[in-house]
Design a protein around this motif. Structure first.
Motif, PDB file in Angstrom:
ATOM      1  N   TRP A 105      13.927   3.281 -13.237  1.00  0.00           N
ATOM      2  CA  TRP A 105      13.305   3.106 -11.931  1.00  0.00           C
ATOM      3  C   TRP A 105      13.571   4.289 -11.013  1.00  0.00           C
ATOM      4  CZ3 TRP A 105      10.222  -1.006 -11.637  1.00  0.00           C
ATOM      5  CH2 TRP A 105      10.427  -2.046 -12.543  1.00  0.00           C
ATOM      6  N   GLY A 106      12.567   4.587 -10.191  1.00  0.00           N
ATOM      7  CA  GLY A 106      12.783   5.487  -9.073  1.00  0.00           C
ATOM      8  C   GLY A 106      13.309   4.702  -7.890  1.00  0.00           C
ATOM      9  N   GLN A 107      13.461   5.395  -6.775  1.00  0.00           N
ATOM     10  CA  GLN A 107      14.034   4.753  -5.593  1.00  0.00           C
ATOM     11  C   GLN A 107      13.010   3.948  -4.809  1.00  0.00           C
ATOM     12  OE1 GLN A 107      13.066   7.859  -5.698  1.00  0.00           O
ATOM     13  NE2 GLN A 107      12.023   8.295  -3.736  1.00  0.00           N
ATOM     14  N   GLY A 108      11.736   4.178  -5.083  1.00  0.00           N
ATOM     15  CA  GLY A 108      10.680   3.443  -4.411  1.00  0.00           C
ATOM     16  C   GLY A 108      10.129   4.170  -3.206  1.00  0.00           C
ATOM     17  N   THR A 109       8.870   3.896  -2.908  1.00  0.00           N
ATOM     18  CA  THR A 109       8.228   4.443  -1.712  1.00  0.00           C
ATOM     19  C   THR A 109       7.402   3.322  -1.073  1.00  0.00           C
ATOM     20  OG1 THR A 109       6.872   6.261  -0.843  1.00  0.00           O
ATOM     21  CG2 THR A 109       6.201   5.345  -2.970  1.00  0.00           C
ATOM     22  N   GLN A 110       7.512   3.190   0.221  1.00  0.00           N
ATOM     23  CA  GLN A 110       6.896   2.068   0.927  1.00  0.00           C
ATOM     24  C   GLN A 110       5.426   2.361   1.240  1.00  0.00           C
ATOM     25  OE1 GLN A 110       8.422  -0.933   1.771  1.00  0.00           O
ATOM     26  NE2 GLN A 110       6.396  -1.593   2.429  1.00  0.00           N
ATOM     27  N   VAL A 111       4.592   1.377   0.963  1.00  0.00           N
ATOM     28  CA  VAL A 111       3.180   1.436   1.331  1.00  0.00           C
ATOM     29  C   VAL A 111       2.887   0.263   2.251  1.00  0.00           C
ATOM     30  CG1 VAL A 111       0.813   1.244   0.488  1.00  0.00           C
ATOM     31  CG2 VAL A 111       2.483   2.606  -0.790  1.00  0.00           C
ATOM     32  N   THR A 112       2.371   0.573   3.436  1.00  0.00           N
ATOM     33  CA  THR A 112       2.009  -0.449   4.405  1.00  0.00           C
ATOM     34  C   THR A 112       0.535  -0.301   4.740  1.00  0.00           C
ATOM     35  OG1 THR A 112       4.245  -0.436   5.344  1.00  0.00           O
ATOM     36  CG2 THR A 112       2.498  -1.444   6.665  1.00  0.00           C
ATOM     37  N   VAL A 113      -0.201  -1.387   4.603  1.00  0.00           N
ATOM     38  CA  VAL A 113      -1.628  -1.369   4.906  1.00  0.00           C
ATOM     39  C   VAL A 113      -1.857  -2.295   6.100  1.00  0.00           C
ATOM     40  CG1 VAL A 113      -3.961  -1.667   4.010  1.00  0.00           C
ATOM     41  CG2 VAL A 113      -2.096  -1.021   2.459  1.00  0.00           C
ATOM     42  N   SER A 114      -2.138  -1.700   7.221  1.00  0.00           N
ATOM     43  CA  SER A 114      -2.274  -2.491   8.446  1.00  0.00           C
ATOM     44  C   SER A 114      -3.126  -1.756   9.466  1.00  0.00           C
ATOM     45  CB  SER A 114      -0.892  -2.789   9.027  1.00  0.00           C
ATOM     46  OG  SER A 114      -0.990  -3.507  10.235  1.00  0.00           O
ATOM     47  N   ASP A 118      -2.118  -5.067  -0.732  1.00  0.00           N
ATOM     48  CA  ASP A 118      -1.616  -3.978  -1.571  1.00  0.00           C
ATOM     49  C   ASP A 118      -0.278  -3.437  -1.071  1.00  0.00           C
ATOM     50  OD1 ASP A 118      -4.962  -2.672  -1.823  1.00  0.00           O
ATOM     51  OD2 ASP A 118      -3.891  -3.913  -3.273  1.00  0.00           O
ATOM     52  N   GLY A 119       0.128  -3.830   0.107  1.00  0.00           N
ATOM     53  CA  GLY A 119       1.354  -3.305   0.674  1.00  0.00           C
ATOM     54  C   GLY A 119       2.597  -3.762  -0.061  1.00  0.00           C
ATOM     55  N   SER A 125      -5.999  -6.998 -10.021  1.00  0.00           N
ATOM     56  CA  SER A 125      -6.116  -6.935  -8.567  1.00  0.00           C
ATOM     57  C   SER A 125      -6.416  -5.534  -8.045  1.00  0.00           C
ATOM     58  CB  SER A 125      -4.834  -7.454  -7.913  1.00  0.00           C
ATOM     59  OG  SER A 125      -3.738  -6.604  -8.206  1.00  0.00           O
ATOM     60  N   VAL A 126      -6.189  -4.514  -8.868  1.00  0.00           N
ATOM     61  CA  VAL A 126      -6.381  -3.138  -8.402  1.00  0.00           C
ATOM     62  C   VAL A 126      -7.395  -2.370  -9.233  1.00  0.00           C
ATOM     63  CG1 VAL A 126      -3.991  -3.115  -7.599  1.00  0.00           C
ATOM     64  CG2 VAL A 126      -4.547  -2.081  -9.808  1.00  0.00           C
ATOM     65  N   LYS A 127      -7.894  -2.983 -10.294  1.00  0.00           N
ATOM     66  CA  LYS A 127      -8.807  -2.281 -11.189  1.00  0.00           C
ATOM     67  C   LYS A 127     -10.052  -1.830 -10.432  1.00  0.00           C
ATOM     68  CE  LYS A 127     -10.165  -2.461 -15.996  1.00  0.00           C
ATOM     69  NZ  LYS A 127     -10.146  -3.263 -17.246  1.00  0.00           N
ATOM     70  N   VAL A 133       1.332  -2.732 -11.531  1.00  0.00           N
ATOM     71  CA  VAL A 133      -0.029  -2.547 -11.048  1.00  0.00           C
ATOM     72  C   VAL A 133      -0.805  -1.531 -11.872  1.00  0.00           C
ATOM     73  CG1 VAL A 133       0.488  -3.253  -8.693  1.00  0.00           C
ATOM     74  CG2 VAL A 133       0.670  -0.866  -9.297  1.00  0.00           C
ATOM     75  N   ALA A 134      -0.124  -0.560 -12.450  1.00  0.00           N
ATOM     76  CA  ALA A 134      -0.818   0.444 -13.251  1.00  0.00           C
ATOM     77  C   ALA A 134       0.173   1.122 -14.169  1.00  0.00           C
ATOM     78  CB  ALA A 134      -1.489   1.489 -12.356  1.00  0.00           C
ATOM     79  N   ALA A 135      -0.331   1.609 -15.300  1.00  0.00           N
ATOM     80  CA  ALA A 135       0.539   2.310 -16.239  1.00  0.00           C
ATOM     81  C   ALA A 135      -0.279   3.311 -17.035  1.00  0.00           C
ATOM     82  CB  ALA A 135       1.225   1.324 -17.178  1.00  0.00           C
ATOM     83  N   ILE A 136       0.422   4.274 -17.590  1.00  0.00           N
ATOM     84  CA  ILE A 136      -0.231   5.289 -18.409  1.00  0.00           C
ATOM     85  C   ILE A 136       0.687   5.670 -19.553  1.00  0.00           C
ATOM     86  CG2 ILE A 136       0.633   7.222 -17.000  1.00  0.00           C
ATOM     87  CD1 ILE A 136      -2.156   8.545 -17.444  1.00  0.00           C
TER      88      ILE A 136
END
Length: 127
Positions: A118-127, A90-91, A63-65, A48-51
């Motif tokens: 990779w990291g372990q991940g973090t959950q994003v929930t949009v609701s 986006d979730g 989709s996120v720009k 989704v994004a990089a630097i």
């Protein structure tokens, strides 16, 4: 060893904002391609994004720009993903990732980079 540790996920209402953080260690932070890769349930991982930390050049999925912004803090070897105007689509699990010149099988390729740390991940929930 490369280590990536994410934080900042959570539950947010549509239209809300979140900021994810990724603390990096084990490589030269100031000259590296790092990114955020999302995996929604039942779907493949997608960048989704990089630097590129060497010059701050950033890249975004269409989709996120304009809503997501990736930044860096060299002093603490951390990248951030600021997510605004969040939508239910986006979730997912958000992974911090770093480029590897010799990627193994667990790789996501985008913008000319191979994200294989990779990291372990973090959950994003949009609701």
């Amino acid at each position: 060893d490369v280590q990536l540790v994410e934080s900042g996920g959570g539950l947010v209402q549509p239209g809300g904002s979140l900021r994810l953080s990724c603390a990096a260690s084990g490589f030269i932070f100031s000259r590296y391609a790092m990114g955020w890769v999302r995996q929604a349930p039942g779907k493949e991982r997608e960048g989704v994004a990089a630097i590129y930390t060497g010059n701050g050049a950033d890249h975004y999925d269409a989709s996120v720009k304009g809503r997501f912004f990736v930044t860096q803090d060299d002093a603490i070897s951390t990248i951030y993903l600021r997510m605004n105007d969040l939508k239910p689509e986006d979730g997912g699990m958000y992974y911090c990732a770093a480029h590897s010149p010799v990627p193994g099988p667990n790789v996501t390729r985008k913008w000319g980079w191979s994200f294989a740390y990779w990291g372990q991940g973090t959950q994003v929930t949009v609701s």
